[in-house]
Design an enzyme around this catalytic site. Structure first.
Site, PDB file in Angstrom:
ATOM      1  N   GLY A 146       0.819  -1.199   0.000  1.00 29.67           N
ATOM      2  CA  GLY A 146       0.000   0.000   0.000  1.00 29.67           C
ATOM      3  C   GLY A 146       0.854   1.250   0.000  1.00 29.67           C
ATOM      4  O   GLY A 146       2.089   1.195  -0.104  1.00 29.67           O
ATOM      5  N   PHE A 147       0.191   2.380   0.138  1.00 32.39           N
ATOM      6  CA  PHE A 147       0.895   3.666   0.085  1.00 32.39           C
ATOM      7  C   PHE A 147       1.957   3.780   1.175  1.00 32.39           C
ATOM      8  O   PHE A 147       3.166   3.831   0.895  1.00 32.39           O
ATOM      9  CB  PHE A 147      -0.139   4.789   0.175  1.00 32.39           C
ATOM     10  CG  PHE A 147       0.412   6.121   0.593  1.00 32.39           C
ATOM     11  CD1 PHE A 147       1.506   6.667  -0.054  1.00 32.39           C
ATOM     12  CD2 PHE A 147      -0.162   6.828   1.635  1.00 32.39           C
ATOM     13  CE1 PHE A 147       2.031   7.901   0.337  1.00 32.39           C
ATOM     14  CE2 PHE A 147       0.338   8.056   2.034  1.00 32.39           C
ATOM     15  CZ  PHE A 147       1.440   8.586   1.387  1.00 32.39           C
ATOM     16  N   LEU A 156      -0.015  -2.748   9.050  1.00 32.79           N
ATOM     17  CA  LEU A 156      -0.631  -1.610   8.375  1.00 32.79           C
ATOM     18  C   LEU A 156      -1.872  -2.000   7.588  1.00 32.79           C
ATOM     19  O   LEU A 156      -2.614  -1.125   7.142  1.00 32.79           O
ATOM     20  CB  LEU A 156       0.375  -0.939   7.429  1.00 32.79           C
ATOM     21  CG  LEU A 156       1.407   0.007   8.046  1.00 32.79           C
ATOM     22  CD1 LEU A 156       2.453  -0.741   8.846  1.00 32.79           C
ATOM     23  CD2 LEU A 156       2.081   0.829   6.962  1.00 32.79           C
ATOM     24  N   TYR A 198     -15.461   2.887  10.839  1.00 32.37           N
ATOM     25  CA  TYR A 198     -14.008   2.810  10.744  1.00 32.37           C
ATOM     26  C   TYR A 198     -13.359   3.230  12.054  1.00 32.37           C
ATOM     27  O   TYR A 198     -12.466   2.550  12.577  1.00 32.37           O
ATOM     28  CB  TYR A 198     -13.521   3.697   9.602  1.00 32.37           C
ATOM     29  CG  TYR A 198     -12.022   3.798   9.483  1.00 32.37           C
ATOM     30  CD1 TYR A 198     -11.263   2.676   9.163  1.00 32.37           C
ATOM     31  CD2 TYR A 198     -11.363   5.009   9.677  1.00 32.37           C
ATOM     32  CE1 TYR A 198      -9.881   2.766   9.043  1.00 32.37           C
ATOM     33  CE2 TYR A 198      -9.991   5.106   9.551  1.00 32.37           C
ATOM     34  CZ  TYR A 198      -9.256   3.982   9.240  1.00 32.37           C
ATOM     35  OH  TYR A 198      -7.884   4.072   9.125  1.00 32.37           O
ATOM     36  N   LYS A 252     -11.069   0.726  14.489  1.00 34.80           N
ATOM     37  CA  LYS A 252      -9.686   0.980  14.874  1.00 34.80           C
ATOM     38  C   LYS A 252      -9.553   1.154  16.383  1.00 34.80           C
ATOM     39  O   LYS A 252      -8.519   0.798  16.961  1.00 34.80           O
ATOM     40  CB  LYS A 252      -9.158   2.215  14.143  1.00 34.80           C
ATOM     41  CG  LYS A 252      -9.139   2.068  12.624  1.00 34.80           C
ATOM     42  CD  LYS A 252      -8.311   0.887  12.150  1.00 34.80           C
ATOM     43  CE  LYS A 252      -6.830   1.169  12.215  1.00 34.80           C
ATOM     44  NZ  LYS A 252      -6.026   0.062  11.604  1.00 34.80           N
TER      45      LYS A 252
END
Length: 327
Positions: A10-11, A74, A147, A151
């Site tokens: 990913g980024f 991540l 979300y 988290k």
């Protein structure tokens, strides 16, 4: 050092994988490529071992964790548009995936860093958020907050593993990380603004544009993650990681237009039109960086204009290389 990076294509994960390789670590990546891209790590060649699978597959996670010394977790569902449109996927990926990683890293006593998010602070009305602040979130019938809740559960699980089993885990709350390789597919504001400006399209600002955010450069964030992982005495702690330079979203749009030399105009779009009825947002989201500064001397060095220039150059290069607009 042998390191596993979940979400490593990913980024942020790809930049982390690259940094670990460059310092001589042996790096393994676990990514299902649902939001990540293999192209992000392809240039690393055989210096990275990539397994295409999900953290929901406990057998795969177990096999990979057993072979490494540390794990950077991540992998997660991210982006406002994805969260609103696929709430079930968001909750399951984030909670179940983290639970699996916690179980297997605890099984083999591997040090673990979990990337959480500033979203856990919810819609608090403060201007600056500290790690010990109370959380204020919206009702359960608004997927916007799924979300944040997922988290937060990840963090509660991690702290439970630390308290009950002394599992060496550290939590980082990331605040709007941006830079090269980031896409705007799921609502990330900076790449979306840059893409629209490069095409001379209207730059769409959701809400009234008065909300403020802080944007951190991925090149500042990655060394902080590595620095926290290297400090074994910081287990069981939570750290904000980001930049504390605030900007309104409307001003951000105008700065993107100016730095791209675009003819775009800023257009305000109501939240209801963008995300549907009942969407909540917070007015400010600025991190206190006192705790991480005291712990590892962290201080971001890349300002917003430098960040924008890096994103603009990356997106222009991608469009020239691919012969099509970057997404």
């Amino acid at each position: 050092m042998r390191a596993l990076v979940t979400g490593g294509a990913g980024f942020i994960g790809s930049h982390l994988s690259e940094a670990l390789v460059n310092r001589g670590d042996e790096v393994f990546v676990l990514d299902d490529l649902s939001t990540g891209r293999f192209e992000n790590i392809e240039h690393l060649g055989d210096r990275v071992t990539c397994v295409v699978d999900t953290t929901l597959n406990q057998d795969t996670v177990r096999e990979m964790v057993r072979e490494v010394d540390v794990v950077y977790h991540l992998a997660a569902s991210v982006g406002v548009q994805l969260v609103v449109s696929q709430p079930t996927r968001t909750l399951i990926n984030n909670i179940k995936g983290t639970e699996t990683v916690l179980e297997e890293t605890c099984r083999y006593r591997r040090r673990l860093l979990i990337t959480s998010t500033s979203e856990v602070y919810g819609k608090g009305t403060k201007e600056i958020f500290y790690e010990h602040d109370d959380r204020v979130v919206g009702p359960t019938d608004r997927p916007r907050w799924g979300y944040a809740a997922s988290k937060a559960v990840d963090e509660y699980l991690a702290m439970a593993f630390w308290r009950e089993k002394r599992h060496p885990v550290v939590i980082t709350r990331l605040f709007n990380t941006v830079g090269p390789r980031q896409t705007g597919r799921y609502g990330m504001v900076v790449p979306n603004f840059v893409r629209q400006a490069l095409r001379n399209e209207p730059v769409t600002v959701y809400g009234d544009g008065k909300q403020t955010r802080c944007f951190a450069y991925v090149g500042d964030i990655v060394p902080a993650l590595i620095g926290l992982m290297d400090r074994k005495d910081l287990s069981g702690a939570v750290f904000n990681v980001g930049n504390d330079e605030s900007v309104t979203i409307e001003e951000l749009a105008h700065r993107v237009i100016a730095r791209t030399g675009s003819t775009s105009k800023v257009v305000l779009v109501p939240y209801e039109e963008a995300y549907g009825p009942g969407y909540d947002d917070m007015l400010h989201r600025r991190p206190s960086l006192e705790k991480i500064g005291a712990a590892i001397g962290y201080k971001p060095t890349t300002n917003l204009d430098q960040i924008l220039d890096a994103v603009i150059a990356d997106m222009r290069a991608r469009e020239e290389r691919d012969g099509a607009p970057a997404t």
